[in-house]
Motif scaffolding. Structure first.
Motif, PDB file in Angstrom:
ATOM      1  N   LYS A  15      85.955 -10.023 -40.849  1.00  0.00           N
ATOM      2  CA  LYS A  15      86.949 -10.249 -41.899  1.00  0.00           C
ATOM      3  C   LYS A  15      86.657 -11.507 -42.709  1.00  0.00           C
ATOM      4  N   VAL A  16      85.797 -12.386 -42.146  1.00  0.00           N
ATOM      5  CA  VAL A  16      85.509 -13.642 -42.841  1.00  0.00           C
ATOM      6  C   VAL A  16      84.546 -13.385 -43.996  1.00  0.00           C
ATOM      7  N   VAL A  17      84.959 -13.786 -45.204  1.00  0.00           N
ATOM      8  CA  VAL A  17      84.055 -13.698 -46.341  1.00  0.00           C
ATOM      9  C   VAL A  17      83.371 -15.052 -46.469  1.00  0.00           C
ATOM     10  N   LYS A  54      71.412 -10.115 -44.244  1.00  0.00           N
ATOM     11  CA  LYS A  54      71.369  -9.209 -45.392  1.00  0.00           C
ATOM     12  C   LYS A  54      72.719  -9.307 -46.086  1.00  0.00           C
ATOM     13  N   PRO A  55      72.729  -9.372 -47.415  1.00  0.00           N
ATOM     14  CA  PRO A  55      74.026  -9.441 -48.085  1.00  0.00           C
ATOM     15  C   PRO A  55      74.834  -8.176 -47.833  1.00  0.00           C
ATOM     16  N   THR A  56      76.158  -8.337 -47.728  1.00  0.00           N
ATOM     17  CA  THR A  56      77.032  -7.178 -47.615  1.00  0.00           C
ATOM     18  C   THR A  56      76.965  -6.377 -48.905  1.00  0.00           C
ATOM     19  N   SER A  57      76.912  -7.132 -50.036  1.00  0.00           N
ATOM     20  CA  SER A  57      76.643  -6.472 -51.311  1.00  0.00           C
ATOM     21  C   SER A  57      75.971  -7.474 -52.222  1.00  0.00           C
TER      22      SER A  57
END
Ligand code: ATP
Ligand code: MG
Lengths: 371, 317
Positions: A15-17, A54-57
């Motif tokens: 949940k942590v961005v 790896k980036p989430t997006s």
């Protein structure tokens, strides 16, 4: 050497961005400082560039090459850590040689390159020791050597100097800057020490809670912070903030308590456009004149009155904490005067240096009208 | 003043060391003394009144020696022990290492369940766990191995693996059964050691271009060096002396007595087994085992540089 470009990069851990929709471009050969408080996502951003995460997006480019999905070993980046992360079971030579050994570089060439980079960092005499037998400063040089020996396209430094003592830090950091410029290497330097960022960087990127707040030249970041966070983060002590009402007459002025603050033409125009009733007035501790006597106030200047709360002699100047109504501000005063707690003082603000922020969005007004 | 501090230190030292010392004395030193003493008596069938005060010198040792040199059963015990300890040790250490590494590289959530699974043999009561293998290797068609092999058409008749396939049948069974118990020890130690390696070190190796394999061979295993030494020595000594699982397998007839009996079990059977019990001989065999264990332990410690593991105190305090 390459340029590094992040496009809408987001990294979530559950949940942590940690990194939130970051757009950032570091030019070829540029020294970019990444500045932010603890937990703001600085290391995560570096590890994204290094390929550890790896980036989430979003996408990451080295020049025009999309490296988003490449593993670390195909990115050729150098990474230096705060705690050095030297391999404790290898001698200094083998530590530095490790990236080359992995790449199966011929032995002779490894020797040559290791000696070359060791000479550059002045650690030739340490090659035969184990990391545990080195001082912190020496270990850090070894770590930098290990990052440089593979001739990386990008050099990433994660708070590399924060374990060094203050004196050593200053000398190593100027050395680092010289090195980076001589090699023409693209570098990203993470720190939460704003003085270090100001001293080293071509540009500074300020990050908070995973969001990039401002990317600019050091003096721009310092003098024209984009929002209250940047102003309040940069500077030691940082920018002061005082709430003020706005009075629109033939001219526009601010009201702080019973005092009026006159504004430069630029802000008058902006305020007439925005028609704000309240703003936050920001000024740096060194941009005020502290007067003890109302009679010293230059006619026509802006003065806010307050009461001294604490006095901290700093040698070259005195740091005063002054209460303006309920708000505390910090200002520098020359040590030639005697100040004591409870004294009434008059803060004459340099109108050219004051900054105004929108209390709702915390954005600086001049940036509000631009966008 | 100085003297005062010194004496308090001594008292403190005593207080801290006393419980451990008592335990060692009670459960280790006294039994050893008794065992050594009994090995010099002709004690048999627990007839303490009759034999306890009779000293026969090295007679038991002579008997043991001639048994080993002449009696094929006793000689087989030595052979069994060597094969069992060597192979099971290799399985314990390498298997433990392999499992720990596998756990390290897979997802944390999966690996927790995975590790628990491997701990089951250790957590299960010995008899229950033994029973499991009893049914697995059973010589009739109810044996799981037999029924699988038969349904696959590999064999036509059930085979008594531990009795007929000599000597590797019984050896394999005791090695497998004890091996499964032992790997979890290495796994737990190695895994926790791997977890305590600083994350940055691993990230650094990745950025330096290391693949999983290179990371393992160049960074992880060298950093586990001390743990490897510890587990090897520890397991070597415990394998030399373990017999509980093997005892059950032999008693239940899963494994041939001749080819399944290791030295430790031989000691037990001689002292407590069926028929005539010969405690004098058993004690002599036990003493020899302890001496062997001590020598082997000492050799591993020397050869692998264990003494360096006992690090000097950091600083002079
Ligand atoms: N591997 C991870 N798993 C879960 N959460 C993480 C992970 N790494 C970072 N975070 C979280 O992401 C946020 C950003 O962490 P990050 O380490 O990037 O901060 P930082 O800016 O480097 O801080 P510091 O200055 O203390 O090093 C934090 O809230 C942190 O708890
Ligand atoms: Mg960090």
């Amino acid at each position: 050497m390459v340029s590094v470009r992040l496009e809408k990069v987001t990294k979530k851990f559950g949940k942590v961005v940690a990194v939130n929709n970051v757009d950032l471009e570091i030019e070829e050969g540029e020294f970019m400082a990444l500045l932010g408080p603890s937990g703001s996502g600085k290391s995560t951003l570096l590890y994204l560039i290094a390929g550890i995460y790896k980036p989430t997006s979003g996408k990451i480019f080295f020049d025009d090459r999309d490296v988003t999905n490449l593993p670390p070993r195909e990115r050729n980046v150098g990474l230096v850590f705060q705690n050095y992360a030297l391999y404790p079971h290898m001698k200094v030579f083998d530590n530095i040689a490790f990236p080359l050994k992995i790449k199966k570089v011929p032995k002779e060439e490894i020797r040559r390159k290791v000696f070359e980079v060791a000479k550059l960092l002045r650690i030739e005499h340490l090659l035969d020791r184990y990391p545990g037998q080195l001082s912190g400063g020496q270990q850090q040089r070894v770590a930098i050597a290990r990052a440089l020996v593979k001739e990386p396209q990008v050099l990433l430094l994660d708070e590399p100097l924060s374990n060094l003592d203050a004196l050593l830090r200053v000398s190593v950091r100027s050395e680092l800057k010289r090195l980076q410029k001589n090699l023409g290497i693209t570098a990203i330097y993470v720190t939460h020490d704003q003085a270090e960022a100001m001293a080293l960087a071509d540009r500074i990127a300020i990050i908070n809670e995973g969001v990039i707040q401002q990317v600019d030249l050091p003096e721009v970041v310092y003098n024209r912070p984009k929002n209250m966070f940047v102003g309040g983060f940069i500077g030691n002590p940082p920018m002061n903030f005082v709430e003020a009402g706005v009075e629109y007459n033939e001219t526009v002025k601010l009201i702080v308590g019973e005092d009026s603050v006159w504004l430069p033409q630029e802000y008058i125009e902006i305020l007439r456009k925005l028609k704000l009733q309240k703003v936050v007035l920001g000024f740096r501790p060194e941009d005020v004149l502290v007067l003890k006597d109302e009679r010293q106030v230059e006619p026509g200047s802006s003065v806010i009155r307050g009461e001294i709360f604490t006095v901290e002699p700093m040698g070259r100047e005195v740091l005063l904490t002054v209460m303006i109504g309920e708000t505390m501000v910090k200002v520098y005063a020359p040590p030639t005067q005697y100040y004591s707690m409870g004294d009434k003082v008059f803060l004459q603000i340099n109108p050219a240096k004051l900054r105004l922020f929108d209390p709702d969005t915390t954005i600086a007004l001049e940036y509000l009208v631009k966008t | 003043m100085k003297k005062n501090i010194f004496s308090t230190n001594k008292v403190q030292l005593l207080i801290f060391l006393l419980p451990a010392f008592l335990i060692v004395l009670l459960f280790y030193i006294i039994p050893i003394i008794i065992t050594v003493y009994v090995s010099f008596t002709p004690m048999r069938n627990w007839n303490i009144d009759k034999y306890f005060n009779v000293i026969v010198g090295l007679q038991n040792y002579n008997r043991l020696f001639s048994l080993i040199t002449r009696d094929p059963v006793a000689r087989q015990v030595v052979m069994n022990t060597v094969v069992f300890v060597a192979i099971t040790l290799a399985i314990n250490v390498l298997g433990g290492l392999g499992l720990a590494l596998a756990n390290f590289f897979i997802d944390e959530r999966v690996s927790t369940g995975f590790r628990t699974l491997w701990l089951l043999p250790r957590m299960t009561p010995i008899a229950v766990y033994g029973l499991l293998w009893y049914y697995f290797f059973h010589g009739s068609s109810i044996g799981m191995l037999n029924s699988i092999a038969m349904s696959l058409g590999l064999i036509k008749k059930p085979i008594a693996w531990g009795q007929e396939v000599i000597p590797w049948g019984p050896w394999s069974i005791i090695i497998i059964v004890n091996g499964f118990v032992g790997v979890s020890f290495g796994m737990v130690i190695f895994y926790s050691a791997l977890k305590s390696i600083p994350r940055e070190l691993i990230i650094a190796a990745r950025v330096d271009g290391a693949s999983n394999w290179k990371l393992t061979t160049n960074i992880l295993i060298p950093l586990l060096r001390w743990h490897l030494l510890f587990v090897t020595t520890w397991q070597l000594l415990s394998l030399l002396t373990t017999y509980a699982h093997t005892f059950l397998l032999v008693e239940w007839g899963v494994v041939s007595r001749t080819y399944g009996q290791t030295w430790a079990l031989y000691v037990f059977n001689t002292a407590f087994g069926r028929g005539e019990q010969d405690q004098g001989l058993a004690a002599a065999a036990a003493v020899i085992l302890v001496i062997f264990g001590a020598i082997l332990g000492w050799i591993t410690v020397r050869a692998l540089g264990f003494n360096k593991m006992i690090t000097k105190p950091k600083g002079d305090i």
